[in-house]
Design an enzyme around this catalytic site. Structure first.
Site, PDB file in Angstrom:
ATOM      1  N   ASP A 193       9.804   0.515   2.673  1.00 30.94           N
ATOM      2  CA  ASP A 193      10.611   1.456   1.892  1.00 30.94           C
ATOM      3  C   ASP A 193      11.141   2.510   2.866  1.00 30.94           C
ATOM      4  O   ASP A 193      10.989   2.380   4.094  1.00 30.94           O
ATOM      5  CB  ASP A 193       9.801   2.044   0.713  1.00 30.94           C
ATOM      6  CG  ASP A 193       8.733   3.048   1.150  1.00 30.94           C
ATOM      7  OD1 ASP A 193       8.519   3.227   2.381  1.00 30.94           O
ATOM      8  OD2 ASP A 193       8.096   3.649   0.265  1.00 30.94           O
ATOM      9  N   HIS A 194      11.754   3.560   2.336  1.00 31.62           N
ATOM     10  CA  HIS A 194      12.341   4.612   3.187  1.00 31.62           C
ATOM     11  C   HIS A 194      11.282   5.305   4.035  1.00 31.62           C
ATOM     12  O   HIS A 194      11.544   5.692   5.159  1.00 31.62           O
ATOM     13  CB  HIS A 194      13.075   5.630   2.315  1.00 31.62           C
ATOM     14  CG  HIS A 194      12.206   6.218   1.244  1.00 31.62           C
ATOM     15  ND1 HIS A 194      11.787   5.481   0.161  1.00 31.62           N
ATOM     16  CD2 HIS A 194      11.651   7.451   1.122  1.00 31.62           C
ATOM     17  CE1 HIS A 194      11.014   6.247  -0.603  1.00 31.62           C
ATOM     18  NE2 HIS A 194      10.914   7.446  -0.029  1.00 31.62           N
TER      19      HIS A 194
ATOM     20  N   CYS B 273       5.035   1.241   4.149  1.00 26.98           N
ATOM     21  CA  CYS B 273       5.528   2.353   3.318  1.00 26.98           C
ATOM     22  C   CYS B 273       4.894   3.621   3.890  1.00 26.98           C
ATOM     23  O   CYS B 273       4.422   3.611   5.038  1.00 26.98           O
ATOM     24  CB  CYS B 273       5.254   2.136   1.829  1.00 26.98           C
ATOM     25  SG  CYS B 273       3.542   2.182   1.293  1.00 26.98           S
TER      26      CYS B 273
ATOM     27  N   THR C 290       2.107   5.316   3.162  1.00 24.48           N
ATOM     28  CA  THR C 290       0.673   5.133   3.435  1.00 24.48           C
ATOM     29  C   THR C 290       0.292   3.665   3.628  1.00 24.48           C
ATOM     30  O   THR C 290      -0.821   3.376   4.068  1.00 24.48           O
ATOM     31  CB  THR C 290      -0.158   5.638   2.232  1.00 24.48           C
ATOM     32  OG1 THR C 290       0.289   4.909   1.067  1.00 24.48           O
ATOM     33  CG2 THR C 290       0.025   7.132   2.011  1.00 24.48           C
ATOM     34  N   GLY C 291       1.163   2.773   3.224  1.00 21.10           N
ATOM     35  CA  GLY C 291       0.838   1.336   3.221  1.00 21.10           C
ATOM     36  C   GLY C 291       0.114   0.929   1.938  1.00 21.10           C
ATOM     37  O   GLY C 291      -0.119  -0.262   1.700  1.00 21.10           O
ATOM     38  N   ILE C 292      -0.243   1.925   1.121  1.00 19.33           N
ATOM     39  CA  ILE C 292      -1.041   1.626  -0.077  1.00 19.33           C
ATOM     40  C   ILE C 292      -0.183   0.986  -1.171  1.00 19.33           C
ATOM     41  O   ILE C 292      -0.471  -0.118  -1.647  1.00 19.33           O
ATOM     42  CB  ILE C 292      -1.733   2.899  -0.610  1.00 19.33           C
ATOM     43  CG1 ILE C 292      -2.749   3.428   0.414  1.00 19.33           C
ATOM     44  CG2 ILE C 292      -2.440   2.607  -1.937  1.00 19.33           C
ATOM     45  CD1 ILE C 292      -3.344   4.798   0.078  1.00 19.33           C
TER      46      ILE C 292
ATOM     47  N   HIS D 220     -11.630 -12.888   8.853  1.00 18.21           N
ATOM     48  CA  HIS D 220     -12.492 -12.910   7.657  1.00 18.21           C
ATOM     49  C   HIS D 220     -11.718 -13.169   6.368  1.00 18.21           C
ATOM     50  O   HIS D 220     -12.262 -13.747   5.433  1.00 18.21           O
ATOM     51  CB  HIS D 220     -13.230 -11.574   7.494  1.00 18.21           C
ATOM     52  CG  HIS D 220     -14.273 -11.332   8.548  1.00 18.21           C
ATOM     53  ND1 HIS D 220     -15.518 -10.807   8.255  1.00 18.21           N
ATOM     54  CD2 HIS D 220     -14.249 -11.523   9.887  1.00 18.21           C
ATOM     55  CE1 HIS D 220     -16.220 -10.698   9.384  1.00 18.21           C
ATOM     56  NE2 HIS D 220     -15.466 -11.134  10.392  1.00 18.21           N
TER      57      HIS D 220
ATOM     58  N   HIS E  96     -16.411 -17.676   5.695  1.00 18.10           N
ATOM     59  CA  HIS E  96     -15.384 -16.841   5.063  1.00 18.10           C
ATOM     60  C   HIS E  96     -14.471 -17.621   4.132  1.00 18.10           C
ATOM     61  O   HIS E  96     -13.924 -17.082   3.176  1.00 18.10           O
ATOM     62  CB  HIS E  96     -14.551 -16.138   6.136  1.00 18.10           C
ATOM     63  CG  HIS E  96     -15.377 -15.282   7.037  1.00 18.10           C
ATOM     64  ND1 HIS E  96     -16.081 -14.191   6.565  1.00 18.10           N
ATOM     65  CD2 HIS E  96     -15.640 -15.367   8.365  1.00 18.10           C
ATOM     66  CE1 HIS E  96     -16.740 -13.636   7.568  1.00 18.10           C
ATOM     67  NE2 HIS E  96     -16.497 -14.333   8.669  1.00 18.10           N
TER      68      HIS E  96
HETATM   69  C1  RB5 Z   1       7.205   7.269  -0.908  1.00 13.76           C
HETATM   70  O1  RB5 Z   1       7.386   8.641  -1.035  1.00 13.76           O
HETATM   71  C2  RB5 Z   1       5.714   6.950  -0.877  1.00 13.76           C
HETATM   72  O2  RB5 Z   1       5.150   7.226  -2.108  1.00 13.76           O
HETATM   73  C3  RB5 Z   1       5.502   5.497  -0.517  1.00 13.76           C
HETATM   74  O3  RB5 Z   1       6.100   5.213   0.696  1.00 13.76           O
HETATM   75  C4  RB5 Z   1       4.053   5.054  -0.356  1.00 13.76           C
HETATM   76  O4  RB5 Z   1       3.345   5.890   0.462  1.00 13.76           O
HETATM   77  C5  RB5 Z   1       3.363   4.690  -1.601  1.00 13.76           C
HETATM   78  O5  RB5 Z   1       2.214   4.218  -1.600  1.00 13.76           O
END
Ligand code: RB5
Length: 153
Positions: free
Chosen positions: A8-9, A65, A67-69, A98, A134
């Site tokens: 994403d951005h 993204c 956080t990558g979360i 694993h 695994h």
């Molecule tokens: C975008 O602002 C942010 O929420 C997204 O990149 C990401 O961190 C979500 O998990």
């Protein structure tokens, strides 16, 4: 190895760095965007890359993204995807050895570019060893997936 990448951005700058690296090392890769810092929704990119990997068109995917979360959660909703959010090289190696991860997720706001590139290098150079203790655990992950798909959840 065919690789799909996307962000994403909030992961755009790191994705560009990774694309440069993949190009330099002559990896076969496709960039699913985003192609500017303008806001986009991470589930849209996560879904496209995950579908490409799940379909077998790509062997592995890399998603970024903030956080990558969010992008790893989105990718993991696609059946057959094992997306691993990694912030260190030990996790990156383990995610293949694993978990046979088929997508690597990174956070641009949480992992510096130097560490992120090391993670990418290690992840791409690690091979799943196959029939080990695994394998059975990974099969159990997909059994959970199948059970819930059958229930229509
Ligand atoms: C975008 O602002 C942010 O929420 C997204 O990149 C990401 O961190 C979500 O998990």
């Amino acid at each position: 190895m065919k690789i799909a990448i996307g962000s994403d951005h909030a992961g755009y700058k790191l994705k560009e760095e990774i694309a440069k690296f993949l190009q330099k090392e002559q990896y076969n890769f496709t960039d699913f965007g985003t192609c500017s810092p303008d806001p986009v929704d991470y589930p849209d990119i996560g879904e496209q890359v995950a579908e490409g990997v799940a379909s077998g068109k790509y062997d592995r995917g890399i998603l970024i993204c903030g956080t990558g979360i969010g992008i790893s959660i989105a990718a993991n909703k696609v059946p057959g995807i094992r997306a691993a959010l990694c912030s260190n090289t030990f996790s990156a190696r383990s995610s293949i050895e694993h978990n046979n991860a088929n997508i690597l997720a990174l956070g641009e706001r949480t992992t510096g570019p130097g560490v992120a590139l090391d993670i990418v290098k290690i992840w791409l150079n690690t091979v799943f060893p196959g029939e080990t203790r695994h394998k059975n655990r990974i099969d159990k992950i997909h059994a959970i997936e199948s059970k819930h798909i059958q229930k229509g959840e």
